[in-house]
Design a protein around this motif. Structure first.
Motif, mmCIF file in Angstrom:
data_model
loop_
_atom_site.group_PDB
_atom_site.id
_atom_site.type_symbol
_atom_site.label_atom_id
_atom_site.label_comp_id
_atom_site.label_asym_id
_atom_site.label_seq_id
_atom_site.Cartn_x
_atom_site.Cartn_y
_atom_site.Cartn_z
ATOM 1 N N SER A 1 -1.399 7.943 -2.429
ATOM 2 C CA SER A 1 -1.684 6.578 -2.038
ATOM 3 C C SER A 1 -0.565 6.265 -1.108
ATOM 4 O O SER A 1 0.695 6.196 -1.600
ATOM 5 C CB SER A 1 -2.040 5.557 -3.172
ATOM 6 O OG SER A 1 -2.180 4.393 -2.672
ATOM 7 N N ASN A 2 -0.673 5.715 -0.005
ATOM 8 C CA ASN A 2 0.208 5.085 0.755
ATOM 9 C C ASN A 2 1.625 5.820 1.016
ATOM 10 O O ASN A 2 2.939 5.564 1.039
ATOM 11 C CB ASN A 2 0.872 3.810 0.411
ATOM 12 C CG ASN A 2 -0.404 2.632 0.400
ATOM 13 O OD1 ASN A 2 -1.282 2.623 1.106
ATOM 14 N ND2 ASN A 2 -0.380 1.948 -0.591
ATOM 15 N N GLY A 3 1.272 7.319 1.055
ATOM 16 C CA GLY A 3 2.461 8.368 1.462
ATOM 17 C C GLY A 3 3.063 8.683 0.240
ATOM 18 O O GLY A 3 4.050 9.527 0.277
ATOM 19 N N PHE A 4 2.623 8.271 -1.020
ATOM 20 C CA PHE A 4 3.286 8.471 -2.223
ATOM 21 C C PHE A 4 2.309 9.346 -3.219
ATOM 22 O O PHE A 4 1.099 8.940 -3.261
ATOM 23 C CB PHE A 4 4.018 7.237 -2.994
ATOM 24 C CG PHE A 4 5.052 6.946 -1.927
ATOM 25 C CD1 PHE A 4 6.497 7.405 -2.108
ATOM 26 C CD2 PHE A 4 4.972 5.896 -1.211
ATOM 27 C CE1 PHE A 4 7.293 6.846 -1.243
ATOM 28 C CE2 PHE A 4 5.980 5.225 -0.351
ATOM 29 C CZ PHE A 4 7.182 5.713 -0.614
ATOM 30 N N CYS A 5 2.804 9.908 -4.068
ATOM 31 C CA CYS A 5 2.029 10.522 -5.197
ATOM 32 C C CYS A 5 2.369 9.829 -6.460
ATOM 33 O O CYS A 5 3.627 9.757 -6.991
ATOM 34 C CB CYS A 5 2.508 12.036 -5.750
ATOM 35 S SG CYS A 5 1.709 13.150 -4.232
#
Length: 376
Positions: free
Chosen positions: A45-49
């Motif tokens: 989500s939003n570039g992060f795990c």
């Protein structure tokens, strides 16, 4: 020539087929978007795990070194002995299959369940043996206690409560009479014979649902409960050595991730032996220079030694010549005289003389006129 047929939209996981290639949705990559960026159940989500509670890392690719297991109970037993005064002993009570024994056991269990109902972790009682006098009951109390390093202390406290539950019973008076006096216990006779807490089972870490990672964990008792730890934890029985690095739990097991790889070469999996790249870059030329200087120094020493040996050789010959006290005469009338120089007096200048007193100056010397030769 035939080519394999490409499906109209081969992209997986929400990818789009654009200009003969897959444009993957967030959280996936690969030729057909077949690989999730976040591993082990992580959510992108939003570039992060965002990782599950037992995993960590930028892509959730690592399991945690230690994981707390909550609400684990250990089986425990307390051996006890008591005397029932209002029952008569019969030989049938020694046979656990007899009707007399089973009737006594049923009532005894019910009585203990009522007395011990407020005891933490109480499960049941098991009669081991009945003996005469009136009836002496050897029995075991089955319990469950919270798992911790304090389990034995907890069990000891519970044991005292088990005795107090019998000694404080009010169902019978001193004459063993009363409306509900089914068992009149001799309070002075009741005692604890043993207590024991079972070991933690290795399978307790399997309840964490860690998949292929489960085999890397083993339980560790602490003051507050149980931790499932890997060999990356220094408290493990056989911890994984990791000197210049950080131990991480990957799919293949604990592994040491060496630090500062851009500055060092490592020679083993434990990152315990490393070589500085800068040191090698500087050290090799310096070593070569030192070696060259050493060789040149040896060469100069040898040349100097050879010169000294040659000088000593010439000196010895000169001393041999100069030390002879004698004269050499010539038919032409001159003599060479050496006035005895000794070897002990090396600094004395040479006294070798040429004596011309006997030279006959009246003799004529004929020198042939040179002939001129012309070569055509």
């Amino acid at each position: 020539m035939s080519y394999p047929r490409i499906p109209a939209d081969p992209c997986l996981n929400g990818g789009s087929w654009i200009d003969y290639k897959c444009k993957c949705a967030d959280g996936f990559y690969g030729d057909i978007c077949q690989f999730p960026i976040c591993q082990n159940g992580g959510t992108y989500s939003n570039g992060f795990c965002f990782c599950p509670e037992n995993f960590q890392g930028t892509e959730c690719q690592e399991a945690k070194d230690s994981i707390e297991v909550k609400d684990v109970l250990l089986e425990a037993t307390v051996g006890m002995k008591t005397k029932v005064e209002n029952w008569e002993f019969t030989p049938e009570l020694q046979d656990k299959s007899s009707a007399s024994f089973q009737a006594f056991e049923k009532e005894f269990k019910e009585q203990m369940r009522d007395l011990y109902k407020h005891i933490e972790g109480y499960q049941d009682v098991v009669i081991r043996e009945l003996t005469q006098g009136s009836i002496v009951v050897n029995y075991t109390v089955l319990l469950k206690v919270p798992a911790s390093t304090k389990a034995n202390e907890t069990l000891k406290t519970i044991s005292n409560k088990l005795i107090n539950a019998i000694t404080s019973s009010t169902t019978c008076n001193e004459s063993c009479e009363g409306d509900n006096c089914s068992f009149c216990f001799n309070t002075g006779f009741t005692n604890i014979t043993s207590y024991e807490v079972e070991e933690v089972e290795e399978s307790v870490c399997g309840s964490l649902n860690l998949g292929i990672y489960s085999s890397f964990y083993s339980p560790l008792l602490t003051a507050t409960g149980i931790l499932c730890i890997t060999k990356c934890d220094k408290r493990a029985t056989d911890p994984f050595p990791c000197v210049f690095g950080t131990c991480k739990v990957l799919e293949q097991g604990p592994e040491c991730m060496c630090s500062e790889k851009e500055a060092f070469w490592y020679q083993d999996k434990a990152c315990s032996s490393r070589i500085s790249k800068v040191g090698v870059a500087i050290g090799v030329p310096v070593t070569g220079l030192v070696l060259a200087i050493g060789i040149f120094t040896i060469f100069l020493v040898r040349v100097k030694r050879q010169k000294e040996m040659y000088r000593d050789k010439l000196t010895s010959r000169s001393e041999l010549y100069c030390s002879v006290d004698d004269s050499w005469s010539s038919p032409q009338g001159f003599a060479i005289n050496n006035q005895g120089i000794t070897l002990e007096d090396l600094e004395t200048p040479s006294t070798t003389q040429i004596n011309l007193e006997k030279v006959d100056i009246s003799q004529k010397i004929h020198i042939q006129k040179p002939s001129q030769i012309i070569i055509p």
